[in-house]
Structure formats: C-alpha cells, structure tokens
Design a protein around this motif. Structure first.
Motif, PDB file in Angstrom:
ATOM      1  N   ALA A 115       0.981  -1.124  -0.065  1.00 62.39           N
ATOM      2  CA  ALA A 115       0.133   0.147   0.005  1.00 62.39           C
ATOM      3  C   ALA A 115       0.926   1.126  -0.068  1.00 62.39           C
ATOM      4  CB  ALA A 115      -0.876   0.111   1.161  1.00 62.39           C
ATOM      5  N   VAL A 116       1.884   1.195   0.971  1.00 62.51           N
ATOM      6  CA  VAL A 116       2.796   2.360   0.841  1.00 62.51           C
ATOM      7  C   VAL A 116       3.497   2.593  -0.612  1.00 62.51           C
ATOM      8  CG1 VAL A 116       5.113   3.210   1.757  1.00 62.51           C
ATOM      9  CG2 VAL A 116       3.250   2.297   3.398  1.00 62.51           C
ATOM     10  N   VAL A 117       3.865   1.539  -1.344  1.00 63.91           N
ATOM     11  CA  VAL A 117       4.658   1.488  -2.580  1.00 63.91           C
ATOM     12  C   VAL A 117       3.557   1.990  -3.499  1.00 63.91           C
ATOM     13  CG1 VAL A 117       5.387   0.115  -4.406  1.00 63.91           C
ATOM     14  CG2 VAL A 117       6.324  -0.217  -2.040  1.00 63.91           C
ATOM     15  N   ASP A 118       2.540   1.413  -3.562  1.00 65.30           N
ATOM     16  CA  ASP A 118       1.408   1.989  -4.720  1.00 65.30           C
ATOM     17  C   ASP A 118       1.105   3.797  -4.329  1.00 65.30           C
ATOM     18  OD1 ASP A 118       1.078  -0.481  -5.585  1.00 65.30           O
ATOM     19  OD2 ASP A 118      -0.602  -1.178  -4.516  1.00 65.30           O
ATOM     20  N   ALA A 119       0.971   3.933  -3.034  1.00 65.06           N
ATOM     21  CA  ALA A 119       0.669   5.269  -2.684  1.00 65.06           C
ATOM     22  C   ALA A 119       1.824   6.227  -3.289  1.00 65.06           C
ATOM     23  CB  ALA A 119       0.599   5.481  -1.320  1.00 65.06           C
ATOM     24  N   ASN A 120       3.188   5.831  -3.194  1.00 60.98           N
ATOM     25  CA  ASN A 120       4.226   6.512  -3.710  1.00 60.98           C
ATOM     26  C   ASN A 120       4.334   6.552  -5.122  1.00 60.98           C
ATOM     27  OD1 ASN A 120       5.087   7.035  -1.090  1.00 60.98           O
ATOM     28  ND2 ASN A 120       6.542   5.298  -0.821  1.00 60.98           N
ATOM     29  N   ASP A 121       3.813   5.416  -5.806  1.00 59.63           N
ATOM     30  CA  ASP A 121       3.732   5.349  -7.176  1.00 59.63           C
ATOM     31  C   ASP A 121       2.798   6.499  -7.816  1.00 59.63           C
ATOM     32  OD1 ASP A 121       5.712   3.610  -7.319  1.00 59.63           O
ATOM     33  OD2 ASP A 121       4.446   1.818  -7.745  1.00 59.63           O
ATOM     34  N   THR A 122       1.706   6.680  -7.098  1.00 57.75           N
ATOM     35  CA  THR A 122       0.704   7.672  -7.629  1.00 57.75           C
ATOM     36  C   THR A 122       0.829   8.986  -7.285  1.00 57.75           C
ATOM     37  OG1 THR A 122      -0.689   7.131  -5.493  1.00 57.75           O
ATOM     38  CG2 THR A 122      -1.036   5.679  -7.516  1.00 57.75           C
ATOM     39  N   ALA A 123       1.717   9.092  -6.115  1.00 57.78           N
ATOM     40  CA  ALA A 123       2.001  10.389  -5.626  1.00 57.78           C
ATOM     41  C   ALA A 123       2.885  11.148  -6.633  1.00 57.78           C
ATOM     42  CB  ALA A 123       2.564  10.317  -4.234  1.00 57.78           C
ATOM     43  N   ASN A 124       3.978  10.392  -7.080  1.00 56.82           N
ATOM     44  CA  ASN A 124       5.095  10.880  -8.038  1.00 56.82           C
ATOM     45  C   ASN A 124       5.252  10.023  -9.287  1.00 56.82           C
ATOM     46  OD1 ASN A 124       7.306  12.096  -9.021  1.00 56.82           O
ATOM     47  ND2 ASN A 124       8.769  11.162  -7.271  1.00 56.82           N
ATOM     48  N   PRO A 125       4.213  10.218 -10.271  1.00 53.18           N
ATOM     49  CA  PRO A 125       4.167   9.396 -11.235  1.00 53.18           C
ATOM     50  C   PRO A 125       5.135   9.432 -12.272  1.00 53.18           C
ATOM     51  CG  PRO A 125       2.682  11.201 -11.450  1.00 53.18           C
ATOM     52  CD  PRO A 125       3.118  11.273 -10.100  1.00 53.18           C
ATOM     53  N   ALA A 126       6.121  10.724 -12.334  1.00 54.72           N
ATOM     54  CA  ALA A 126       7.030  10.918 -13.201  1.00 54.72           C
ATOM     55  C   ALA A 126       8.398  10.110 -12.853  1.00 54.72           C
ATOM     56  CB  ALA A 126       7.553  12.346 -13.080  1.00 54.72           C
TER      57      ALA A 126
END
Length: 54
Positions: free
Chosen positions: A42-53
């Motif tokens: 969940a943390v990894v997924d949240a980081n991926d959507t927060a920083n899509p570039a």
C-alpha cells in the motif's frame, strides 16, 4: 464456500507455504507477514501514484 473447497485451499496453502495450521505461533507469524506485505504494498502504491514521473 463449500467445505471441500476450504479443505482443498488449506491443503494447497500448507503445501506451498509449509505453514503448519496446528502450530498457533506459525499461523500468527504467517498472518503478520501477510499483513506487513500488504502494508508495504500500500505504501509503494501510494508513492507510485504520488510521484508518477519517476
């Protein structure tokens, strides 16, 4: 869920993971490991959507 389906799934989990369901400590450890993996995911997924570039 049918009782035979449940038995089959538990048997497959035991075969694949080696968890002994008769050992409460082993079951607790497996549960905690799964929860931790889900939380990390969940943390990894949240980081991926927060920083899509990246």
């Amino acid at each position: 869920m049918h009782v035979n389906t449940m038995r089959y799934r538990l048997r497959r989990i035991r075969e694949v993971s080696g968890v002994d369901f008769a050992n409460a400590d082993a079951v607790l450890l497996a549960h905690l490991q799964l929860r931790l993996a889900a939380m990390r995911g969940a943390v990894v997924d949240a980081n991926d959507t927060a920083n899509p570039a990246s």
